[in-house]
Structure formats: C-alpha cells, structure tokens
Design an enzyme around this catalytic site. Structure first.
Site, mmCIF file in Angstrom:
data_model
loop_
_atom_site.group_PDB
_atom_site.id
_atom_site.type_symbol
_atom_site.label_atom_id
_atom_site.label_comp_id
_atom_site.label_asym_id
_atom_site.label_seq_id
_atom_site.Cartn_x
_atom_site.Cartn_y
_atom_site.Cartn_z
ATOM 1 N N HIS A 37 -0.905 -11.430 2.795
ATOM 2 C CA HIS A 37 -2.022 -11.539 3.735
ATOM 3 C C HIS A 37 -3.359 -11.327 3.051
ATOM 4 C CE1 HIS A 37 -2.962 -7.182 4.703
ATOM 5 N NE2 HIS A 37 -1.721 -6.993 4.339
ATOM 6 N N ASP A 47 -4.361 -3.035 -0.393
ATOM 7 C CA ASP A 47 -3.709 -3.717 0.737
ATOM 8 C C ASP A 47 -4.694 -4.624 1.428
ATOM 9 O OD1 ASP A 47 -2.369 -4.455 3.018
ATOM 10 O OD2 ASP A 47 -2.295 -2.451 3.889
ATOM 11 N N GLU A 84 -2.984 -10.201 9.537
ATOM 12 C CA GLU A 84 -1.745 -9.412 9.389
ATOM 13 C C GLU A 84 -1.880 -8.047 10.018
ATOM 14 O OE1 GLU A 84 1.138 -6.700 7.145
ATOM 15 O OE2 GLU A 84 -1.002 -6.539 7.479
ATOM 16 N N GLU A 85 -3.038 -7.429 9.793
ATOM 17 C CA GLU A 85 -3.212 -6.047 10.255
ATOM 18 C C GLU A 85 -3.260 -5.935 11.787
ATOM 19 O OE1 GLU A 85 -2.712 -3.841 8.211
ATOM 20 O OE2 GLU A 85 -3.560 -4.294 6.250
ATOM 21 N N ASP A 113 2.660 -7.758 -0.462
ATOM 22 C CA ASP A 113 1.526 -7.299 0.343
ATOM 23 C C ASP A 113 0.743 -6.348 -0.544
ATOM 24 O OD1 ASP A 113 -0.068 -5.821 2.118
ATOM 25 O OD2 ASP A 113 1.313 -6.113 3.787
ATOM 26 N N HIS A 215 -5.035 2.018 4.305
ATOM 27 C CA HIS A 215 -5.757 1.630 5.525
ATOM 28 C C HIS A 215 -7.041 2.424 5.763
ATOM 29 C CE1 HIS A 215 -2.133 -0.538 7.645
ATOM 30 N NE2 HIS A 215 -2.609 -1.198 6.620
HETATM 31 ZN ZN LIG Z 1 -0.923 -5.181 3.961
#
Ligand SMILES: [Zn+2]
Length: 415
Positions: A37, A47, A84-85, A113, A215
């Site tokens: 992603h 990420d 994606e998130e 990922d 995140h």
């Molecule tokens: Zn990810």
C-alpha cells in the site's frame, strides 16, 4: 485523572486510486501479483514506504532484465494500493472488481507492507509457499552479518527460543523442520482479499525490529535514517527477496507450490484444536472424518510432488521443437500447474464463514475477536471457544468438504 478528549473527524468522501503495472509473460493468463500500500497514517517511512521503496527497486530490476531481453513465463503484476489504513479499501475494491479474472489467473499474491523496521526477518504465508520462501532466503545475504537471510533468521529464532524444559509441548510439533516458524496469515494488510476472499496463495514478509513508532507521527525519515535502517541496506535486501520470489513463481516451468506442507500444517492445526476440545469436554463432531480427510490430502499431495518430478524430467528429456512429445510434456506440466493453482481456491466455498460470508477460506481467517491475529480452522476453533458443539460439528464439516475438494483437485490432475 479525568481527561476530556475532543475528536474532530473528517467524514468527507474522497477518491482513492490504485496503481497497477503489468509485465506480460508468455502465459498471459497466469498472474504473479505483488502488492504494497501507498497511503500512510502520517509520514509512513516504515509503514508502507519501506515496502514501496522495495517494490520500486524490484520494478527497476525487472526493467533492467526486460531491456536485456528477459520475458517472464507468467505475467507479473505490481500493485500500489491506496486506502489500506482505512480498512484495506484499495486492494479489496480491486480484488472484488477483478474477482473472476483473479480466480482464473492468479498464481500467488506476494504482499510487502512494512518491508523494514529493523534487521530481523519474519514472514507469514500459506504452507504451500514455505519451501519457496525458505529457498529464496537461503540465496540472499543478510547485509549486517554476511550470513544468508535464512541462517540469520534461524539463528535468531534459536536465541529467542524458550528453554524447552520450561515450556509445555515445546519443540514436539515443529513440522516446518526449521527453528523459525512462518506464521499463519490473519489480517491487517492487503493479502486479506486475495487469500481469504478469493483463495489465492499468499505471503507477507518483512524485516522487523524495535519499531515502537507504528502508526505515529514518529514513523518518519528521521526515525528510519537514525534507527530503523540507517544505511538502507535492509531495504535492498527486501527488494532482492521480493523480486526473487516473484521471478521464481513467474519463471519456474512447474509452479513451486507444495501441498505436502499444507496438509501437514492442517493436521497440526487440527491436533491443537482437539486438545482444546478435550480440555473443554466438547465432542459431537466427527474427528475420524477429519483425520481421514487429512490423510487423503497428505497422500494426494505426495502423489502431486511425484507427478511434478516426473513431468519435469519428461520435459527435460524431450528436446524443444514442435513435436508431439514436447507438446504432450508441456500440456502435462500445464495441467499440474493449473491444479496447483486451483487447490488453494478449493479451500474456499461460496457460503463463507459463520456470520461473515465475505471470508470464504475455510482454513485461514483472522479470528472474530482477534483483530489482526489468525485463527486457523476459524469456524471450528471459534465454536470450541464458544463451547458450542453444534457449531463445531457444522464448522468442521465445512472444513472437511474444503479439504476433500482440494484433494480432488490434486487427484484429477495426477491421474
Ligand atoms: Zn501498512
């Protein structure tokens, strides 16, 4: 302490876009799909940008090979997912929109990922891809230690392994024949629609470490260049591994999918579940039927391995050129390859899982309550956790049907 938290949510509808690149192979109707992603919570250096970097670098490598005249046997698709998130939106929409084509054509889905959050290799995959994955890690060097990625991965697993004397059942059920286990796929990244909705053999891999900024706004270039991978050497390794696995799947005359490992893994999952059932005094489901189904799956998987060897040997013996023997040998390999691809599909059914029919795969799913974590043999295991014997019986019947379909798929090709 009381905290008053005011949240400001943005509920506008916005457009997202997936970017799909395709390298046509000689067999245009067979696809090896790579996916990663592109959207991030904030900066997303780890990420997903470490994965995106690896994908772009693998793509650059493919480009160099194409210039040298290489053409893969099967097509390779490189997919950059958006959204994606927000719930795997980009990959799910694309997989649903192209479901019929993917069911017919997709050989495997290779997800990366988080490619790099540190130096420690880890992977999750369906068992049919274990041998391919391990073989690729044996051929690529770990940049820090100079050992192979495989060796470093095993050595670290051995270091971390708890003392077998202190752990119940430790070591007696490691059917993978290695110290470092390849985990089961649950959810939390874009392989979910491919594996669990469509039945495409899938894997997910990357290099982990003391991440800690997942995140958050600290998942930034500063973090990566100071802590995660300051020399960016693991980014290179991730691209090498991903590209190598994709090329082997795309170019091997005979698809490197192994169902003996799959059958053994299903047996292990079932044995673990039986222990749970016994502890909870649950019965009423057909243990023998399941054991029988696994036994014939093991047998047919073994026959498939033998047929593959024979067919490949035949292909090597017969010289290239448009004669009948060559055509026959190629058709035989193709028939086996089609069955190997269809076997994972056979583990899905149209009904899907109890209460969540979108999840079609009867062996792998995230648990109903586990978030990302996998709950293998999902409906059987969930019924055991719910102490519901009727559901356990029904769930296991569906699993047995799925295994029998997989067995038939292998059997018909090797006749
Ligand atoms: Zn990810």
């Amino acid at each position: 302490m009381r905290v008053h938290l005011k949240t400001d949510m943005d509920y506008q509808t916005r457009k997202i876009w997936d970017v799909i690149a395709r390298i046509d192979g000689n067999e245009k109707d067979r696809w090896v799909v790579m996916g990663n992603h592109r959207d991030a919570w904030t900066f997303g250096a780890v990420d997903p940008n470490s994965g995106t970097t690896a994908m772009l670098e693998a793509a650059r490598g493919f480009g160099e090979l194409l210039k040298q005249g290489w053409k893969p046997r099967r097509s390779i698709l490189l997919c950059s997912w958006d959204g994606e998130e927000y719930g795997l939106l980009g990959s799910t929409e694309w997989a649903e929109e192209n479901a019929a084509e993917l069911r017919n054509k997709a050989v495997a889905y290779l997800n990366v990922d988080v490619a790099v959050a540190g130096p420690h290799f880890g992977a999750s995959s369906v068992p049919s891809l274990w041998k391919l994955l391990q073989a690729a890690t044996r051929d690529i060097r770990d940049p820090k230690t100079g050992k192979t990625v495989f060796q470093q991965w095993q050595d670290r697993a051995r270091e971390l392994r708890p003392d077998p004397d202190l752990v119940e059942d430790a070591g007696d059920n490691n059917i993978q024949g290695t110290e470092a286990r390849i985990s089961a796929l649950g959810s939390g990244s874009d392989y979910t629609p491919f594996l669990q909705h469509l039945g495409v053999p899938s894997l997910d891999m990357g290099f982990g470490g003391d991440y800690g900024v997942y995140h958050s706004a600290f998942d930034s270039f500063y973090w990566m260049s100071h802590f995660g991978d300051p020399e960016f050497v693991y980014h290179v390794t991730a691209a090498q591994l991903w590209g190598t696995i994709a090329m082997r799947l795309a170019d091997a005359p005979s698809l490197p999918l192994n169902y003996s490992d799959y059958a053994a893994q299903v047996r292990e999952f079932f044995n673990e579940n039986i222990k749970v059932a016994k502890r909870r005094n649950l019965s009423g489901f057909d243990e023998t039927a399941m054991t029988d189904a696994v036994d014939i799956f093991v047998k047919e998987a073994g026959r498939m391995e033998k047929s593959k060897e024979d067919a490949l040997a035949e292909l090597e013996r017969v010289p290239a050129g448009a004669n009948d023997r060559r055509t026959h040998a190629e058709a035989r390999v193709r028939r086996l390859n089609d069955a190997l691809m269809a076997t994972e599909r056979a583990l899905t059914d149209s009904q899907g899982l109890r209460g969540r029919p979108w999840y079609k795969h009867q062996i792998y799913a995230p648990g109903f309550y586990t978030g990302y974590a996998a709950l293998p043999l999902p409906d059987f295991r969930q019924a055991l956790d719910d102490r519901n014997s009727a559901n356990a019986k029904e769930g296991l019947e569906r699993i047995i049907h799925a295994l029998n379909r997989a067995t038939d798929t292998l059997h018909q090709a090797t006749d």
